[in-house]
Design a protein around this motif. Structure first.
Motif, PDB file in Angstrom:
ATOM      1  N   HIS A  97      42.796   1.300 100.449  1.00 56.27           N
ATOM      2  CA  HIS A  97      43.771   0.766 101.187  1.00 56.27           C
ATOM      3  C   HIS A  97      45.183   0.349 100.671  1.00 56.27           C
ATOM      4  O   HIS A  97      45.997   0.085 101.169  1.00 56.27           O
ATOM      5  CB  HIS A  97      43.122  -0.578 101.609  1.00 56.27           C
ATOM      6  CG  HIS A  97      41.792  -0.563 102.584  1.00 56.27           C
ATOM      7  ND1 HIS A  97      41.171  -1.207 103.148  1.00 56.27           N
ATOM      8  CD2 HIS A  97      41.309   0.745 103.087  1.00 56.27           C
ATOM      9  CE1 HIS A  97      40.183  -0.929 103.843  1.00 56.27           C
ATOM     10  NE2 HIS A  97      40.170   0.336 103.618  1.00 56.27           N
TER      11      HIS A  97
ATOM     12  N   ALA B 199      48.186   2.541 101.882  1.00 58.93           N
ATOM     13  CA  ALA B 199      48.710   2.083 103.160  1.00 58.93           C
ATOM     14  C   ALA B 199      49.949   0.855 103.075  1.00 58.93           C
ATOM     15  O   ALA B 199      50.811   0.898 103.410  1.00 58.93           O
ATOM     16  CB  ALA B 199      47.660   1.580 104.071  1.00 58.93           C
ATOM     17  N   THR B 200      49.358   0.194 102.085  1.00 59.91           N
ATOM     18  CA  THR B 200      50.307  -1.090 101.716  1.00 59.91           C
ATOM     19  C   THR B 200      51.637  -0.494 100.942  1.00 59.91           C
ATOM     20  O   THR B 200      52.847  -0.907 101.183  1.00 59.91           O
ATOM     21  CB  THR B 200      49.808  -2.215 100.934  1.00 59.91           C
ATOM     22  OG1 THR B 200      48.563  -2.791 101.442  1.00 59.91           O
ATOM     23  CG2 THR B 200      50.603  -3.238 100.468  1.00 59.91           C
TER      24      THR B 200
ATOM     25  N   ILE C 273      47.652   2.964 111.638  1.00 59.57           N
ATOM     26  CA  ILE C 273      48.512   3.856 110.867  1.00 59.57           C
ATOM     27  C   ILE C 273      48.740   5.395 111.261  1.00 59.57           C
ATOM     28  O   ILE C 273      49.493   5.924 110.901  1.00 59.57           O
ATOM     29  CB  ILE C 273      47.814   3.927 109.375  1.00 59.57           C
ATOM     30  CG1 ILE C 273      48.821   4.379 108.066  1.00 59.57           C
ATOM     31  CG2 ILE C 273      46.718   4.520 109.178  1.00 59.57           C
ATOM     32  CD1 ILE C 273      48.440   4.001 106.701  1.00 59.57           C
TER      33      ILE C 273
ATOM     34  N   GLU D 250      50.964  -6.326 108.388  1.00 58.25           N
ATOM     35  CA  GLU D 250      49.626  -5.449 108.215  1.00 58.25           C
ATOM     36  C   GLU D 250      48.815  -6.270 109.331  1.00 58.25           C
ATOM     37  O   GLU D 250      48.241  -5.310 110.365  1.00 58.25           O
ATOM     38  CB  GLU D 250      48.813  -5.380 107.019  1.00 58.25           C
ATOM     39  CG  GLU D 250      49.619  -4.544 106.024  1.00 58.25           C
ATOM     40  CD  GLU D 250      48.778  -4.519 104.433  1.00 58.25           C
ATOM     41  OE1 GLU D 250      47.781  -5.079 104.696  1.00 58.25           O
ATOM     42  OE2 GLU D 250      49.248  -3.672 103.778  1.00 58.25           O
TER      43      GLU D 250
ATOM     44  N   TRP E 180      47.542  -2.738 110.497  1.00 60.61           N
ATOM     45  CA  TRP E 180      47.577  -1.744 109.471  1.00 60.61           C
ATOM     46  C   TRP E 180      46.677  -1.910 108.370  1.00 60.61           C
ATOM     47  O   TRP E 180      46.376  -2.901 108.055  1.00 60.61           O
ATOM     48  CB  TRP E 180      48.937  -2.171 108.807  1.00 60.61           C
ATOM     49  CG  TRP E 180      49.780  -1.120 107.875  1.00 60.61           C
ATOM     50  CD1 TRP E 180      49.529  -0.893 106.663  1.00 60.61           C
ATOM     51  CD2 TRP E 180      50.122   0.134 108.465  1.00 60.61           C
ATOM     52  NE1 TRP E 180      50.489   0.078 106.180  1.00 60.61           N
ATOM     53  CE2 TRP E 180      50.844   0.949 107.517  1.00 60.61           C
ATOM     54  CE3 TRP E 180      50.465   0.460 109.760  1.00 60.61           C
ATOM     55  CZ2 TRP E 180      51.555   1.937 107.419  1.00 60.61           C
ATOM     56  CZ3 TRP E 180      51.454   1.672 109.744  1.00 60.61           C
ATOM     57  CH2 TRP E 180      51.876   2.395 108.693  1.00 60.61           C
TER      58      TRP E 180
ATOM     59  N   GLY F 185      45.777  -2.043 105.425  1.00 60.50           N
ATOM     60  CA  GLY F 185      46.209  -2.112 103.867  1.00 60.50           C
ATOM     61  C   GLY F 185      45.439  -3.271 103.435  1.00 60.50           C
ATOM     62  O   GLY F 185      44.667  -3.935 103.826  1.00 60.50           O
TER      63      GLY F 185
END
Lengths: 544, 340
Positions: free
Chosen positions: B101, B104-105, B174, B285, B290, B292
């Motif tokens: 994850h 994604a962040t 995402i 997020e 999201w 993340g």
């Protein structure tokens, strides 16, 4: 539920009137609710394109030994078989991997279907069934549901329980015999839950769970081909499935959402075809306004208020009965939930064998005069000070409205002086056990569909919430219904328990919820799977 | 006579050593804060369902009944060995969470930075050059508003607006489910993987727009104000006056003299906005679904998952501390005075 903090803050602080997410699935009856125009839904087709389910349910574990929540169980129902299964909108288990029947209240014999295979090609035998249950009990995951298998454990109270010797016998590859430690007519229903999912003993370790990212192999209608935690799961048809309900769609995506704002947005944009669990009444209305079909099926969620009978006003029978006499459930459903829930007059929801509206029979319509008489006959001085407790966020924003509505109803009689106090869920659980409230709110989803799942956990020696209620007659009746195989006799016993509970009032039922889904264009079969089990049967859904 | 007091290696060594007490204080704070907060992983997950005895048994199975000091020392021991453990609530290894994850962040924060720089620098420069004019005032107000507006509030409003104006534009997640499934995982950064595979790039980019824009707005507020004030100061500097005196065109003076010099402190300060960005990412997020580490953090906090929260906070802290040290070192290289 959780996982919704920013949205909740946004709504609460800024007062935009947008509903934050709730883990409360909506309505339960055929009564037309206010504001939401529920649709009928399309029938399933013979063939299907791939489709996407969106949900706010979190997944604790893909492995059946590691989960005890609706989200995880729902994935497991698609990829694993159980011995028996509760059909959509049915109440009694039917054959899945096996045909099972009680020989007596302590013995069940199951005969496996011929030619069952796991998706990896391994044969499914009685040995796998025994292994799956033994492993679940041995792992005894704190987040798991091994507790449901108490009738075949050596010592359910032990921190390291084991399968009781002789509890599960496998005389041949296709026969499984369960020898229960006590008469338990609910165990067949337990065997139809995901806790009894059959795993491949050649794949799943005996004493630990398979990681979610590993290759899981069941014998269900679908195979899990991708799992990305918090994002999505992808299922594909299991071509070697040999059970009673093969899938139709070649591939199904499950998209996980943090809250119902995100979920409803996704169904509007068409990114998910079906939004299921959990949409607030506000979000349901918004979807209906956007011409998205909102479907409703019977649910089994139950909301109730528990009296603290250890201390305070709740120790007085007359006070509890007077409150039960005053509460107007129709007003709660209308004012707090926009009519999206159904008033509950029993601790057992409608549809279960033996259910009866005992509270309605005992108290009739809400009546302040009758309540006053109950109190004056008992010599109770009025107004009676009462403190109501409810969790601030755990049950969604409408729970606040419910608590407020009840407080207003009671205060309006001048018989009670009620204050309602919110608590953060964690602190709340500590507080109600310490007699911080006279009457406190809790909610319930059943583990399996049987009336006993609304009785044993609640009314035997104080229930799991240890509220101090204990009635030997109730305890005996619960034992009796658990050991009774004759349906009529058992239903009668269950009815007696409800009657006594309505007289004793250790808790007050307020409403039953429904199973709701929002469905995009071309999706069929959804209506048929919306039932009290909260199993979303992928094999029934099609998209054209 | 030369002294080692101001040497760069010594400065770097001290900065690195300071990481240890900083991290220890932070981790100790997080550990005890989580324990002081009511609840635990078991009651958070099944408190409305199980008897007190069963809850106690499950707590014991997770070791939550051990003395707090024992748990604390075990925790510190694990941190020293870089063992973050498995989440109590779902068994996921924290290292897997960070690996799966973190990408994604990372894309969210990088995208937000790019947006913030693209918007904040020119606006700040424009406002600085036109100080106290009709151009400056709205930009100053914009800078303050976007910095002060709560991210989740802006995000929700944006989602509602986009739902109405561009109903087919994705407002959560995402990428589309099909894209997530089809894009082969190589780097654990979906956008990079999409580019490498050549498929679904547009799909992934569309999903990135709103979250990056919302988080970027927060940062752009900081940048607008910083660039503006530094441009104003630079415009008053002697070397700018000298440039003007040499007859150089005002536009060229601003571009080549005032603006370039104004950017030096801005770059340093922007580097130090990592902590702000990460905290903003947590909210962004959650608003945009999201997948993340910020989303994970909120989920695990609400689940009272001590192990996962401690692991993620440790990781966030390490990122902030390492970036801070790198910025400090760069600063020391640029300006030797900071070493003293």
């Amino acid at each position: 539920m959780i996982r919704k903090l920013p949205a909740v803050l946004g709504v609460g602080v800024l007062g935009l009137g947008l509903a934050a997410c709730s883990d409360t699935p909506p309505p339960a009856s055929d009564r037309e609710p206010i504001g939401v125009d529920y649709s009928e839904g399309e029938p399933a087709a013979d063939s299907s394109e791939e489709w996407t389910l969106g949900t706010t349910d979190a997944i604790t574990s893909v492995d059946p030994a590691g989960a005890y929540d609706i989200g995880s169980w729902n994935l497991q129902y698609q990829m694993f078989q159980q011995l028996m299964t509760v059909p959509a909108n049915g109440s009694e288990p039917e054959p899945d991997a096996a045909e099972c029947a009680y020989d007596d209240p302590k013995t069940i014999t199951c005969t496996l279907q011929d030619g069952l295979m796991f998706a990896n090609g391994n044969e499914l035998t009685s040995s796998d069934v025994k292994y799956s249950l033994e492993r679940n009990i041995a792992i005894n995951d704190p987040n798991g549901s091994a507790i449901l298998l108490g009738s075949i454990m050596d010592d359910p109270a032990s921190p390291n329980p084991k399968l009781a010797p002789g509890a599960v016998e496998t005389p041949n590859d296709t026969t499984v015999v369960f020898n229960l430690s006590k008469p338990d007519t609910t165990f067949l229903k337990v065997l139809s839950t995901a806790t009894a999912s059959i795993v491949d003993e050649q794949v799943y370790p005996a004493n630990k769970e398979l990681a979610d990212t590993d290759e899981h192999s069941g014998s269900g209608p679908y195979m899990l081909t991708q799992y990305k935690e918090g994002q999505q799961a992808v299922f594909e048809l299991n071509e070697s499935y040999g059970g009673p309900h093969p899938g139709i769609a070649p591939r199904v995506f499950v998209s996980f959402h943090k809250d119902d704002t995100s979920l409803t947005s996704a169904v509007k944009t068409g990114e998910v075809d079906v939004a299921w669990r959990s949409m607030s009444p506000t979000q349901q209305k918004a979807l209906a306004d956007d011409d998205i079909a909102v479907l409703k099926g019977q649910g089994s969620e139950f909301r109730y208020w528990v009296w603290d009978m250890n201390n305070g006003a709740g120790t007085d029978d007359a006070v509890r009965q007077a409150v039960a006499q005053v509460i107007d459930r129709d007003q709660i459903a209308t004012n707090a939930y926009d009519g999206t829930v159904e008033p509950a007059y029993s601790i057992v929801p409608p549809g279960f064998g033996g259910q009866k509206d005992s509270f309605a029979e005992e108290y009739g319509d809400p009546d302040a005069d009758a309540a006053e008489k109950i109190l004056s006959d008992a010599g109770v001085e009025t107004p009676v000070a009462l403190k109501l407790g409810y969790p601030q966020e755990h049950y969604g924003p409408n729970a606040v409205d419910e608590a407020t509505e009840i407080a207003e109803q009671l205060n309006a009689t001048d018989l009670f002086d009620v204050t309602a106090e919110a608590g953060e869920w964690e602190q709340y659980q500590t507080d109600y056990k310490k007699s911080a409230y006279d009457l406190f709110m809790l909610g319930w989803y059943p583990d399996f569909l049987d009336a006993d799942n609304y009785l044993s956990p609640f009314v035997v020696d104080g229930g799991f919430f240890a509220n101090g209620y204990s009635n030997p007659e109730v305890n005996e009746l619960v034992d009796a219904e658990l050991g009774e195989t004759d349906e009529g006799t058992r239903d009668e016993t269950i009815g007696q328990i409800q009657d006594i509970v309505a007289q004793d009032v250790p808790l007050i039922p307020t409403w039953n919820g429904a199973n709701v889904a929002a469905v995009g264009d071309g999706v069929g079969g959804v209506q048929d799977t919306l039932d009290p089990t909260y199993v979303f049967r992928f094999w029934m859904i099609t998209k054209s | 006579m030369s002294s080692s007091r101001g040497s760069l290696p010594r400065y770097i060594a001290i900065r690195l050593l300071l990481i240890i007490p900083m991290m220890w204080v932070l981790l100790t704070f997080v550990f005890f804060l989580l324990r002081i907060a009511p609840g635990d992983p078991v009651t958070a997950a099944a408190g409305g369902k199980l008897s007190a005895e069963e809850i106690a048994r499950r707590q014991a199975a997770l070791g939550l009944d051990r003395p707090l000091l024992t748990q604390y020392l075990d925790y510190l021991g694990d941190v020293v060995r870089f063992q973050f453990g498995n989440a109590l609530s779902d068994g996921t290894p924290v290292t897997s969470l960070i690996r799966d994850h973190g990408g994604a962040t990372l894309t969210l924060t990088v995208g937000a930075f790019l947006f913030a720089v693209a918007v904040g620098v020119p606006l700040g420069r424009w406002a600085g050059r036109h100080r106290d004019t009709a151009i400056d005032a709205p930009i100053r107000i914009l800078g303050i508003v976007v910095y002060a507006a709560p991210i989740f509030w802006v995000g929700i409003l944006l989602i509602i607006a986009v739902d109405n104006v561009l109903p087919s534009w994705p407002t959560s997640g995402i990428a589309s489910p099909t894209a997530i499934y089809e894009i082969p995982t190589r780097t654990h950064i979906l956008l990079v993987d999409a580019v490498l595979s050549g498929d679904y790039v547009l799909d992934v980019l569309q999903h990135h727009v709103l979250p990056c824009l919302v988080l970027g707005m927060l940062l752009s507020g900081v940048i607008i104000r910083l660039v503006r004030i530094n441009v104003i100061q630079s415009m008053q500097a002697d070397y700018v006056e000298a440039a003007r005196a040499r007859g150089i065109a005002e536009r060229k003076v601003v571009r080549d003299h005032a603006f370039r010099n104004a950017l030096v402190p801005v770059v340093t300060v922007i580097g130090l906005q990592v902590a702000l960005t990460l905290s903003g990412a947590v909210l962004t997020e959650n608003t945009f679904n999201w997948p993340g580490l910020g989303t994970d953090l909120v989920d695990y906090v609400l689940a009272r998952d001590y192990v996962a929260v401690q692991g993620l906070v440790t990781f966030f802290a390490l990122v902030v501390v390492v970036v801070s040290v790198v910025v400090d070192v760069i600063n020391a290289l640029i300006d030797p005075r900071v070493r003293y």
